[in-house]
Every structure is written in structure tokens, then in C-alpha cells.
Design a protein around this motif. Structure first.
Motif, PDB file in Angstrom:
ATOM      1  N   ILE A  92       0.676  -1.415  -0.183  1.00  0.00           N
ATOM      2  CA  ILE A  92       0.127  -0.065   0.027  1.00  0.00           C
ATOM      3  C   ILE A  92       0.767   1.200  -0.025  1.00  0.00           C
ATOM      4  O   ILE A  92       0.648   2.238  -0.849  1.00  0.00           O
ATOM      5  N   ALA A  93       1.969   1.249   0.749  1.00  0.00           N
ATOM      6  CA  ALA A  93       2.812   2.603   0.813  1.00  0.00           C
ATOM      7  C   ALA A  93       3.581   2.811  -0.510  1.00  0.00           C
ATOM      8  O   ALA A  93       3.606   3.612  -0.924  1.00  0.00           O
ATOM      9  N   ASP A  94       3.897   1.664  -1.057  1.00  0.00           N
ATOM     10  CA  ASP A  94       4.811   1.825  -2.264  1.00  0.00           C
ATOM     11  C   ASP A  94       3.822   2.369  -3.341  1.00  0.00           C
ATOM     12  O   ASP A  94       4.279   2.932  -4.550  1.00  0.00           O
ATOM     13  N   HIS A  95       2.539   2.168  -3.530  1.00  0.00           N
ATOM     14  CA  HIS A  95       1.545   2.512  -4.509  1.00  0.00           C
ATOM     15  C   HIS A  95       0.483   3.649  -4.029  1.00  0.00           C
ATOM     16  O   HIS A  95      -0.212   3.897  -4.856  1.00  0.00           O
ATOM     17  N   SER A  96       0.787   3.992  -2.914  1.00  0.00           N
ATOM     18  CA  SER A  96      -0.297   5.015  -2.456  1.00  0.00           C
ATOM     19  C   SER A  96       0.112   6.406  -2.863  1.00  0.00           C
ATOM     20  O   SER A  96       1.428   6.776  -2.869  1.00  0.00           O
ATOM     21  N   ASP A  97      -0.834   7.110  -3.061  1.00  0.00           N
ATOM     22  CA  ASP A  97      -0.402   8.746  -3.393  1.00  0.00           C
ATOM     23  C   ASP A  97      -0.371   9.369  -2.241  1.00  0.00           C
ATOM     24  O   ASP A  97      -0.043  10.737  -2.239  1.00  0.00           O
ATOM     25  N   ASP A  98      -0.710   8.870  -0.950  1.00  0.00           N
ATOM     26  CA  ASP A  98      -0.463   9.580   0.347  1.00  0.00           C
ATOM     27  C   ASP A  98       0.790   9.190   0.800  1.00  0.00           C
ATOM     28  O   ASP A  98       1.433   7.953   0.631  1.00  0.00           O
ATOM     29  N   ALA A  99       1.667   9.948   1.579  1.00  0.00           N
ATOM     30  CA  ALA A  99       2.912   9.848   2.224  1.00  0.00           C
ATOM     31  C   ALA A  99       2.492   9.047   3.517  1.00  0.00           C
ATOM     32  O   ALA A  99       1.647   9.537   4.306  1.00  0.00           O
ATOM     33  N   LEU A 100       3.168   7.870   3.744  1.00  0.00           N
ATOM     34  CA  LEU A 100       2.953   7.216   5.061  1.00  0.00           C
ATOM     35  C   LEU A 100       4.365   7.278   5.808  1.00  0.00           C
ATOM     36  O   LEU A 100       5.236   7.107   5.346  1.00  0.00           O
ATOM     37  N   LEU A 101       3.939   7.833   7.076  1.00  0.00           N
ATOM     38  CA  LEU A 101       5.434   8.033   7.804  1.00  0.00           C
ATOM     39  C   LEU A 101       5.363   7.344   8.993  1.00  0.00           C
ATOM     40  O   LEU A 101       4.329   7.148   9.638  1.00  0.00           O
ATOM     41  N   GLN A 102       6.598   6.959   9.759  1.00  0.00           N
ATOM     42  CA  GLN A 102       6.800   6.653  11.022  1.00  0.00           C
ATOM     43  C   GLN A 102       7.806   7.644  11.711  1.00  0.00           C
ATOM     44  O   GLN A 102       8.581   7.833  11.150  1.00  0.00           O
ATOM     45  N   LEU A 103       7.294   8.331  12.837  1.00  0.00           N
ATOM     46  CA  LEU A 103       8.100   9.148  13.398  1.00  0.00           C
ATOM     47  C   LEU A 103       8.870   8.583  14.906  1.00  0.00           C
ATOM     48  O   LEU A 103       7.868   7.472  15.502  1.00  0.00           O
ATOM     49  N   ASP A 104       9.766   9.006  15.300  1.00  0.00           N
ATOM     50  CA  ASP A 104      10.236   8.644  16.736  1.00  0.00           C
ATOM     51  C   ASP A 104       9.693   9.631  17.511  1.00  0.00           C
ATOM     52  O   ASP A 104       8.664  10.613  17.288  1.00  0.00           O
ATOM     53  N   GLN A 105       9.715   9.489  19.061  1.00  0.00           N
ATOM     54  CA  GLN A 105       9.352  10.320  20.188  1.00  0.00           C
ATOM     55  C   GLN A 105       9.516  11.777  19.817  1.00  0.00           C
ATOM     56  O   GLN A 105       8.716  12.826  20.481  1.00  0.00           O
ATOM     57  N   HIS A 106      10.554  12.164  18.953  1.00  0.00           N
ATOM     58  CA  HIS A 106      10.963  13.476  18.827  1.00  0.00           C
ATOM     59  C   HIS A 106      10.188  14.238  17.642  1.00  0.00           C
ATOM     60  O   HIS A 106      10.590  15.345  17.282  1.00  0.00           O
ATOM     61  N   GLY A 107       9.514  13.382  16.911  1.00  0.00           N
ATOM     62  CA  GLY A 107       9.023  13.847  15.506  1.00  0.00           C
ATOM     63  C   GLY A 107       9.926  13.819  14.411  1.00  0.00           C
ATOM     64  O   GLY A 107       9.535  14.305  13.115  1.00  0.00           O
ATOM     65  N   MET A 108      11.114  12.887  14.492  1.00  0.00           N
ATOM     66  CA  MET A 108      11.831  12.713  13.449  1.00  0.00           C
ATOM     67  C   MET A 108      11.457  11.635  12.630  1.00  0.00           C
ATOM     68  O   MET A 108      10.980  10.526  13.222  1.00  0.00           O
ATOM     69  N   ILE A 109      11.504  11.925  11.208  1.00  0.00           N
ATOM     70  CA  ILE A 109      10.823  10.542  10.329  1.00  0.00           C
ATOM     71  C   ILE A 109      11.831   9.526  10.409  1.00  0.00           C
ATOM     72  O   ILE A 109      13.164   9.669  10.108  1.00  0.00           O
ATOM     73  N   ARG A 110      11.504   8.311  10.796  1.00  0.00           N
ATOM     74  CA  ARG A 110      12.315   7.050  10.668  1.00  0.00           C
ATOM     75  C   ARG A 110      11.621   6.045   9.550  1.00  0.00           C
ATOM     76  O   ARG A 110      12.673   5.436   8.932  1.00  0.00           O
ATOM     77  N   PHE A 111      10.588   6.401   8.890  1.00  0.00           N
ATOM     78  CA  PHE A 111      10.178   5.529   7.451  1.00  0.00           C
ATOM     79  C   PHE A 111       9.361   6.385   6.945  1.00  0.00           C
ATOM     80  O   PHE A 111       8.468   7.312   7.432  1.00  0.00           O
ATOM     81  N   ALA A 112       9.456   6.639   5.464  1.00  0.00           N
ATOM     82  CA  ALA A 112       8.827   7.269   4.619  1.00  0.00           C
ATOM     83  C   ALA A 112       8.548   6.422   3.309  1.00  0.00           C
ATOM     84  O   ALA A 112       9.440   5.987   2.683  1.00  0.00           O
ATOM     85  N   SER A 113       7.072   6.702   2.942  1.00  0.00           N
ATOM     86  CA  SER A 113       6.900   5.789   1.839  1.00  0.00           C
ATOM     87  C   SER A 113       7.265   6.785   0.243  1.00  0.00           C
ATOM     88  O   SER A 113       7.536   7.813   0.684  1.00  0.00           O
ATOM     89  N   PRO A 114       7.406   6.057  -0.537  1.00  0.00           N
ATOM     90  CA  PRO A 114       7.587   6.830  -1.957  1.00  0.00           C
ATOM     91  C   PRO A 114       7.025   8.010  -2.062  1.00  0.00           C
ATOM     92  O   PRO A 114       7.792   9.319  -2.597  1.00  0.00           O
ATOM     93  N   ALA A 115       5.869   8.258  -1.935  1.00  0.00           N
ATOM     94  CA  ALA A 115       5.027   9.528  -2.165  1.00  0.00           C
ATOM     95  C   ALA A 115       5.471  10.743  -1.335  1.00  0.00           C
ATOM     96  O   ALA A 115       5.203  11.753  -1.572  1.00  0.00           O
ATOM     97  N   SER A 116       6.209  10.281  -0.250  1.00  0.00           N
ATOM     98  CA  SER A 116       6.750  11.612   0.506  1.00  0.00           C
ATOM     99  C   SER A 116       7.713  12.348  -0.119  1.00  0.00           C
ATOM    100  O   SER A 116       7.735  13.495   0.022  1.00  0.00           O
ATOM    101  N   ILE A 117       8.485  11.763  -1.082  1.00  0.00           N
ATOM    102  CA  ILE A 117       9.075  12.538  -1.979  1.00  0.00           C
ATOM    103  C   ILE A 117       8.622  13.719  -2.872  1.00  0.00           C
ATOM    104  O   ILE A 117       8.821  15.010  -2.788  1.00  0.00           O
ATOM    105  N   ARG A 118       7.547  13.391  -3.308  1.00  0.00           N
ATOM    106  CA  ARG A 118       6.730  14.432  -4.275  1.00  0.00           C
ATOM    107  C   ARG A 118       5.847  15.323  -3.286  1.00  0.00           C
ATOM    108  O   ARG A 118       5.954  16.582  -3.578  1.00  0.00           O
TER     109      ARG A 118
END
Length: 610
Positions: free
Chosen positions: A310-336
Motif C-alpha cells: 500500500i505504501a509503495d503505491h499510495s498517493d499519500d505519504a505514510l510516515l513513522q516518527l520517533d518520539q521527537h517527531g523525526m521521520i524514521r520511515f517514509a513511503s515513496p509518495a513522501s518525495i513528491r
């Protein structure tokens, strides 16, 4: 009770009955010493499993069949034919009671599939059922065997509780397994390790039980744990059964470790029950937990694969953040959506403008305070020279310390929706015919100005077209609509950031002048009146005509209600109408407490163009 897994209940009853007869007969022969009751009784487990696995409509047939086989086994190898039927009735009652209790108190029927199910199985099948049957069983035994009924009841409880606790899990497992399961077990890569595990269990059990020089009763735990890991619940049940058979054999022959115990035989049996019960309580929950963990890991792997897809083919950016709000995972749509080449290890605010970081941090803190609650951020950003709108939905994941350990975020481009909302809002505040703001928009602006009227006075004017009904009656409503559009166009030419026009309804219009335009509001209104008067209108036949307008203007210098402000301009408008129309009238200045702060009405009039 339990839904039948067998296609033919009659064949199932016959099969279980035959197994019940063989097992009980061997039990009586091997474990009944000095003419007393059998030391171990697994028959109740087999019979109870039958009641659990057949339709309720076949319960009577199963009870009759089991009673017949029990009578035959007791008559041939036990206490003889006289007492065989009474003992058979108690045995069948005990099995039925165990099955009824299990269904009544654990309808989930997860007796070999969950930890709590195993607990209920051990309590109801290993304690409650045998305890209830031990009283009538002990009374019957006291009529045939020397000793009090209490002693025989205790022996019954020990023997039947032990046998049921040890055999019933395996019986239920065999009843629940299907051909594909056994087919996998019979494959070479599993059957050979299974045979090896069986031989290892027999060998270690022999070493631990047949010698009494060293305390080695803990050794069978080793193959038991290995079998639980390698073959799950089935392996644990088989291993416990092998250890039980070996223990019962040494107990019955009074050899090995049990021969060294200087206690009565029934106490040795009690010790054996305690020992084997510990093994069951050790192995079976472990096997179930491992099975559940395996299922969980499989479900987790499947879910992760699905989420990755889903993450690889979604138009939405899917993110996982740590407790400080730093991005640890981002789906391909995040670049756009971010406009960056990389977002991992950046703060969530990287998706928005630099001025939005405080808003993002505040939203993260709010989400951390209420884990499980979804927070939403909606901000405009510049992407490629265009304004885009991004919507971020974020939720905190609660940790064991009741603090947010991570966040999950979805970011979506909602520009199209936002433009639709803006357009809908604009349409809701715009007059459909003239394109001017409507009465709702006018009142909103008026309310805003009234908030600060004491510090920033403004001018309010009402404009009403004269004899407009005659236009509609003489030329038709289509021409009347055209007139309203042309008047609106004249007003648009006079409008600017400080001068706001709106259509209030019908042929009535309004004007609000602020700042520099406030001082020249009268001049603006007079120019508007003249422009309307001089504008040539055309009818459907090519003929021309003119219209005029009456205006009332008031200076608002104090905060008041919108209706009072409208009345302040409506009064001079009415005076202009009463004085002959096509003229501008000024109201007295509305100052503090409604006092008159200017001279009485001033009149500006230009002769009408008839």
C-alpha cells in the motif's frame, strides 16, 4: 456440543468406543493392583472428547455405546459382571459431565489453543469432573473392595484426574487435526525428526526412571521442551504421554525411582500425578504460546507486506516518527509531497513551511498526550511556484511507560478539495445573478467593522433602484436581471480594498467604506448615483431607457448591532425616497450612546432624468 469434524457421527462413535474399550482394558490390566481401582484412568478423557466432537443429537447413542464398552471391559478384566453396569454408568456420567462443563464455562472451545483454554481444561476435566464422579464411584467401590468409601473416592479422584489431564489434550488434538496436517507430519523432513524425538524421550525417560542412584527426574523436561518447540502442541502431548506410560510402567512394576520411595502405593501415584501435572503445565502452555507466536509472526509478516504494498503505491505519504517527531520511515509518495530528495531523519515540519514548525510541534505534543486520538494539520505550502494544501493526520503509539514512543502519520495533497471548499464558500457568499457579494457576505464584513467602530469609524450606505418594479412589468424580468447586472458592474468599477459593495436582495445594494474611502464616501455615492442615472439601458426590442437610484449614507463611529447600523442608513434612504427619489441623503452621525454629533440632515440632489 462441539461442532462435529467427522463426516459420519455413527462411525465416529464406533471408533471412539473401540479405542475406549482397548485403552480401559489395558489400564485395568496394567494399573489395577491388589484388587483395587485402577491407578490411572484415561477412559474419561476419550469419552469426554467424543461428547465434545459429535452433534448433541447423537449424545444418547454415544452414551449407550460407551456404557456398553465400559461394562464389557470391567466384566472381563475388572470387578466382574455384577458391578460392571453401575461402574459403567458412573464412568459415562463423568465423561458427559466434563464435556458439559467445558461447553458451559468455556464456549470458545479453545481448550488446546490458548493459555486460558488450557487452564479451564485442567480445572474442569482434571479436577471438577473427576471430583463429582469420585463420590458415587467410591461408594460403589466400597461395596466390592475392602476399605471405606472416602479412601476409594480419593483413589478414584486421583486416577481419573491424572488420566484425563494427561490424555484429553492429545485426544482433542487428534480430533481437531485434519488429513493435510498429518500429511505434513509424514513428510520425510518431519517424520524422521519426530521418530528421533520419540526415541530420545523413551531413552531419557528410561534413564531418569529406571535408576535411583541420582535424582534425574528433571531429565525428561529436555525432550519435552524440544518437542514443544519442534512439533508444537502435538509433540508436547505425545512426549507427555510417553513419559506417562514409562512412569506408569515403573510404578506398576515397583522398579527404579519409585521403588526407593518408602510410602504407600497410592501416595506414589499421587506423587506421579504431581510430577506429570508439572510436565503438562510446563509443556502445553509453552507449545500453545509458541503456536500463537508463530501465527502472530505470520500475520505480522503478511500485514507488513500488505502495508509495504500500500505504501509503495499510495498517493499519500505514510510516515513513522520517533518520539521527537523525526521521520524514521517514509513511503515513496513522501518525495513528491515534501518537494525534497530525502525526508528520513528530518522533522515532520519538513513537509510544511518553516513558519509551521511550532504548529507541528504543538500538534505532536497534543497527540502524545492523548494516544489513540487522531490529530490533523492542514497547511498551505509552495511547491513548484504553486500553492498546494497538505493535510497531515497523526496518531501517537502508546508505550508501556504511558509515553508516546512513536507516531504514525499520513500526509495527503488536499488542494482539489480545498479549492472546492473555497469555491463553495465563495459561491455561498456571492450573489448568483450579479456576481457581487451577497447579503450574508455583507453582514459578515459589517460585523467585523462594528467590532472596532469606536477606534476606526466607517461609512455605511444603502442603494435602492427607483421604480424597479416598473422595469420588470414593462420590459420583463430578463431585462430587469440585465439592469441589475449592469448596475453591479458600475459598482465594481467603484470598488476597491477600502470600498465594499454587495447586493442585499431584489434591487437593494449596500456599500461599506473604510479607511481613506470613509472620508470620501459621500463623493463615491454621489458619483455612483450619477453613473447609474446616466447609464443607458436597452430593452429586448432595442429601445433604450434610464433608471435612477436613491441612496442613504451613515457614518458609524461606535460599536452597535448590525441591525442598528442598517437602520442608521435606512433612515436617510427612506427620506431620499420620500423626497422624490434619485438623491443622496446623509444620516446624523452615530457616535457614542447614539448621540447626534453632526448637524441635521444634509441633502444632495440632482434632477431626475425622466
Amino acid at each position: 456440543m462441539m461442532h462435529s469434524r467427522a463426516p459420519n457421527p455413527v462411525m465416529q462413535i464406533v471408533t471412539y468406543g473401540a479405542v475406549f474399550f482397548c485403552v480401559t482394558s489395558l489400564t485395568i490390566v496394567w494399573t489395577r493392583f491388589s484388587g483395587g481401582l485402577a491407578l490411572v484412568w484415561p477412559g474419561a478423557a476419550i469419552a469426554a472428547a467424543l461428547f465434545l466432537t459429535i452433534p448433541r443429537s447423537h449424545s444418547l447413542a454415544a452414551a449407550v455405546t460407551l456404557a456398553a464398552f465400559s461394562t464389557l471391559a470391567t466384566a472381563l478384566f475388572g470387578l466382574g459382571p455384577v458391578w460392571a453396569i453401575p461402574f459403567a454408568l458412573v464412568n459415562v456420567f463423568e465423561a458427559w459431565l466434563i464435556a458439559w462443563l467445558l461447553v458451559r464455562f468455556r464456549p470458545q472451545q479453545d481448550y488446546v489453543e490458548s493459555e486460558i483454554g488450557i487452564v479451564w481444561l485442567g480445572f474442569l476435566a482434571g479436577i471438577v469432573g473427576p471430583l463429582a464422579a469420585s463420590i458415587p464411584g467410591g461408594i460403589l467401590a466400597s461395596q466390592v473392595i475392602a476399605g471405606g468409601w472416602q479412601e476409594h473416592s480419593f483413589s478414584w479422584f486421583i486416577a481419573h484426574g491424572l488420566g484425563t489431564l494427561l490424555v484429553m489434550p492429545l485426544t482433542l488434538l487428534l480430533a481437531s487435526y485434519k488429513k493435510p496436517v498429518f500429511a505434513r507430519l509424514l513428510k520425510r523432513d518431519r517424520i524422521l525428526p519426530f521418530i528421533g524425538m520419540t526415541l530420545l524421550t523413551i531413552g531419557i525417560s528410561a534413564v531418569a526412571l529406571l535408576q535411583s542412584t541420582f535424582p534425574t527426574l528433571f531429565l525428561p523436561v529436555v525432550p519435552l521442551v524440544l518437542a514443544s518447540f519442534r512439533f508444537g502442541r502435538f509433540g508436547a502431548a505425545i512426549t507427555v504421554l510417553l513419559i506417562t506410560l514409562a512412569s506408569a510402567g515403573t510404578l506398576g512394576t515397583d522398579t527404579g525411582v519409585f521403588a526407593e520411595l518408602t510410602i504407600p502405593l497410592w501416595q506414589k501415584a499421587l506423587f506421579l500425578q504431581f510430577y506429570l501435572s508439572i510436565l503438562v503445565l510446563l509443556s502445553f502452555p509453552l507449545a500453545v504460546a509458541l503456536k500463537q507466536r508463530q501465527r502472530f509472526m505470520e500475520e505480522l509478516a503478511n500485514r507488513e507486506a500488505m502495508q509495504r504494498l500500500i505504501a509503495d503505491h499510495s498517493d499519500d505519504a505514510l510516515l513513522q516518527l520517533d518520539q521527537h517527531g523525526m521521520i524514521r520511515f517514509a513511503s515513496p509518495a513522501s518525495i513528491r509531497l515534501s518537494g525534497r530528495d530525502k525526508v528520513v531523519d528530518l522533522h515532520l515540519a519538513a513537509f510544511f513551511s518553516e513558519f509551521d514548525k511550532e504548529i507541528v510541534d504543538r500538534t505532536l505534543r497534543s497527540a502524545a498526550q492523548y494516544p489513540g486520538h487522531t490529530e490533523i494539520i492542514e497547511r498551505s505550502v509552495e511547491r513548484g511556484g504553486q500553492t498546494r494544501w497538505l493535510e497531515a493526520k497523526l496518531r501517537a503509539i502508546d508505550s508501556s511507560k504511558h509515553q508516546a514512543s512513536a507516531y504514525v502519520v499520513t500526509i495527503r495533497d488536499v488542494t482539489a478539495r480545498k479549492l472546492d471548499e473555497i469555491q463553495a464558500s465563495r459561491e455561498a457568499r456571492t450573489d448568483a445573478l450579479t456576481g457581487l457579494p451577497n447579503r450574508r457576505a455583507f453582514l459578515d464584513v459589517l460585523e467585523d467593522q462594528l467590532e472596532f467602530a469606536g477606534e476606526e469609524p466607517f461609512a455605511l450606505a444603502l442603494v435602492d433602484l427607483d421604480y424597479f418594479k416598473r422595469v420588470n412589468d414593462s420590459y420583463g424580468h430578463a431585462v430587469g436581471d440585465a439592469v441589475l447586472k449592469q448596475v453591479a458592474e458600475i459598482m465594481r468599477e467603484s470598488a476597491n480594498d477600502n470600498c465594499f459593495f454587495a447586493r442585499l436582495g431584489g434591487e437593494e445594494f449596500g456599500m461599506i467604506a473604510v479607511g481613506p474611502a470613509r472620508e470620501t464616501a459621500a463623493i463615491i455615492c454621489e458619483k455612483l448615483r450619477l453613473a447609474i442615472q446616466r447609464h443607458v439601458m436597452t430593452d429586448n426590442d432595442g429601445g433604450t431607457f434610464n433608471i435612477t437610484a436613491s441612496l442613504g449614507i451613515a457614518r458609524i463611529a461606535e460599536r452597535c448591532s448590525s441591525s442598528m447600523a442598517m437602520q442608521a442608513a435606512d433612515g436617510p434612504l427612506y427620506s431620499a425616497k420620500a423626497a422624490g427619489r434619485n438623491r443622496l441623503r446623509h444620516a446624523q452621525d452615530m457616535g457614542r450612546h447614539g448621540e447626534n454629533r453632526k448637524p441635521p440632515l444634509e441633502d444632495s440632489r440632482v434632477a431626475a432624468n425622466s
